[in-house]
Design a protein around this motif. Sequence first.
Motif, PDB file in Angstrom:
ATOM      1  N   LEU A   1       0.829  -1.199   0.000  1.00 46.85           N
ATOM      2  CA  LEU A   1       0.000   0.000   0.000  1.00 46.85           C
ATOM      3  C   LEU A   1       0.864   1.249   0.000  1.00 46.85           C
ATOM      4  N   LYS A   2       1.872   1.251   0.862  1.00 43.37           N
ATOM      5  CA  LYS A   2       2.771   2.407   0.947  1.00 43.37           C
ATOM      6  C   LYS A   2       3.614   2.531  -0.328  1.00 43.37           C
ATOM      7  N   GLU A   3       4.142   1.416  -0.803  1.00 45.06           N
ATOM      8  CA  GLU A   3       5.003   1.447  -1.993  1.00 45.06           C
ATOM      9  C   GLU A   3       4.254   1.960  -3.229  1.00 45.06           C
ATOM     10  N   ASN A   4       2.975   1.636  -3.329  1.00 47.78           N
ATOM     11  CA  ASN A   4       2.200   2.017  -4.507  1.00 47.78           C
ATOM     12  C   ASN A   4       1.512   3.371  -4.367  1.00 47.78           C
ATOM     13  N   GLY A   5       1.675   4.012  -3.234  1.00 46.08           N
ATOM     14  CA  GLY A   5       1.100   5.345  -3.047  1.00 46.08           C
ATOM     15  C   GLY A   5      -0.392   5.352  -2.798  1.00 46.08           C
TER      16      GLY A   5
ATOM     17  N   VAL B   1     -15.956   1.938 -11.914  1.00 46.53           N
ATOM     18  CA  VAL B   1     -16.654   3.053 -11.257  1.00 46.53           C
ATOM     19  C   VAL B   1     -15.648   4.051 -10.709  1.00 46.53           C
ATOM     20  N   LEU B   2     -14.615   3.566 -10.041  1.00 50.11           N
ATOM     21  CA  LEU B   2     -13.604   4.454  -9.459  1.00 50.11           C
ATOM     22  C   LEU B   2     -12.879   5.256 -10.532  1.00 50.11           C
ATOM     23  N   ILE B   3     -12.549   4.613 -11.639  1.00 49.18           N
ATOM     24  CA  ILE B   3     -11.879   5.317 -12.737  1.00 49.18           C
ATOM     25  C   ILE B   3     -12.801   6.387 -13.322  1.00 49.18           C
ATOM     26  N   SER B   4     -14.090   6.070 -13.408  1.00 52.74           N
ATOM     27  CA  SER B   4     -15.051   7.051 -13.929  1.00 52.74           C
ATOM     28  C   SER B   4     -15.160   8.265 -13.019  1.00 52.74           C
ATOM     29  N   GLU B   5     -14.833   8.082 -11.740  1.00 53.65           N
ATOM     30  CA  GLU B   5     -14.874   9.194 -10.790  1.00 53.65           C
ATOM     31  C   GLU B   5     -13.591  10.032 -10.827  1.00 53.65           C
ATOM     32  N   GLY B   6     -12.567   9.528 -11.508  1.00 52.72           N
ATOM     33  CA  GLY B   6     -11.326  10.286 -11.605  1.00 52.72           C
ATOM     34  C   GLY B   6     -10.133   9.680 -10.902  1.00 52.72           C
ATOM     35  N   VAL B   7     -10.299   8.482 -10.322  1.00 58.85           N
ATOM     36  CA  VAL B   7      -9.163   7.796  -9.698  1.00 58.85           C
ATOM     37  C   VAL B   7      -8.213   7.319 -10.802  1.00 58.85           C
ATOM     38  N   ASN B   8      -6.929   7.519 -10.612  1.00 52.04           N
ATOM     39  CA  ASN B   8      -5.952   7.143 -11.643  1.00 52.04           C
ATOM     40  C   ASN B   8      -5.506   5.694 -11.548  1.00 52.04           C
ATOM     41  N   ARG B   9      -5.295   5.208 -10.329  1.00 53.38           N
ATOM     42  CA  ARG B   9      -4.761   3.850 -10.156  1.00 53.38           C
ATOM     43  C   ARG B   9      -5.562   3.120  -9.088  1.00 53.38           C
ATOM     44  N   VAL B  10      -5.927   1.874  -9.407  1.00 54.25           N
ATOM     45  CA  VAL B  10      -6.699   1.047  -8.482  1.00 54.25           C
ATOM     46  C   VAL B  10      -5.978  -0.270  -8.256  1.00 54.25           C
ATOM     47  N   TYR B  11      -5.788  -0.624  -7.002  1.00 55.12           N
ATOM     48  CA  TYR B  11      -5.261  -1.931  -6.601  1.00 55.12           C
ATOM     49  C   TYR B  11      -6.363  -2.649  -5.827  1.00 55.12           C
TER      50      TYR B  11
END
Length: 233
Positions: free
Chosen positions: A111-115, A214-224
């Motif tokens: 989590l920390k490494e990926n920001g 859904v998260l990408i449609s809201e403007g999130v750039n990266r999802v893990y």
Amino acid sequence: MNFKNLIYPSRCPICDDVIQMGEGYVCQKCKSDLPYIREPSCMKCGKQIEDVELEYCEDCRRYTRNYVRGYPLFNYVEPISSSVQRFKYGGREEYAEFYGKELAKRRGLYLKENGVTALVPVPVHKKRYIHRGYNQAELVAKVISRETGISHRTDMIVRTENTRPQKDLDDLEREENLMRAFAPGKLAGDIPECVCLIDDIYTTGATVQACTQVLISEGVNRVYFMSITIGRV
């Protein structure tokens, strides 16, 4: 001495036997029987695979997944599979403490490494929440949040349809079942750049994919994503 434990003794989340004082969250006989994910594992979903020459599992070679990478904890086999079913359907919400702490301990560094700046539990439909009394993914996310200091957000995704249980469906039906099941929530804060979805069971990835979109449609750039378990090939 904790008198509450004398009246309501803690039980092992794996075998459900009473835990003796000093054993921790899992009894001694179960500690050596936990099916953690071993290498080699899929470079996309994190599923344990058998062929060291392969980078991706069969599902990730077959389907497009828009999340960056997944970090599951256990293979979905006994005794974990029965434990997760009790946690999910049997009212054993106290199991969240063990699962959340194990995920934070063994996967928290990623989590920390990926920001990652926000943990987003996969939501359940309102009717299912009322019937069950809790969302198991949210309980786990709260523990991970406490252990890592990363906030958890329940305002980013809502479940709009009370879909059939995924375990009863084939791969194509899973995708169709979830296509319209999730929608953007009523945001109470800024859009984080990088989030981690939290779920209990990852099978083909249809649920995580739907939430990722859904998260990408809201403007999130990266999802893990992180999950307690994942199905084996």
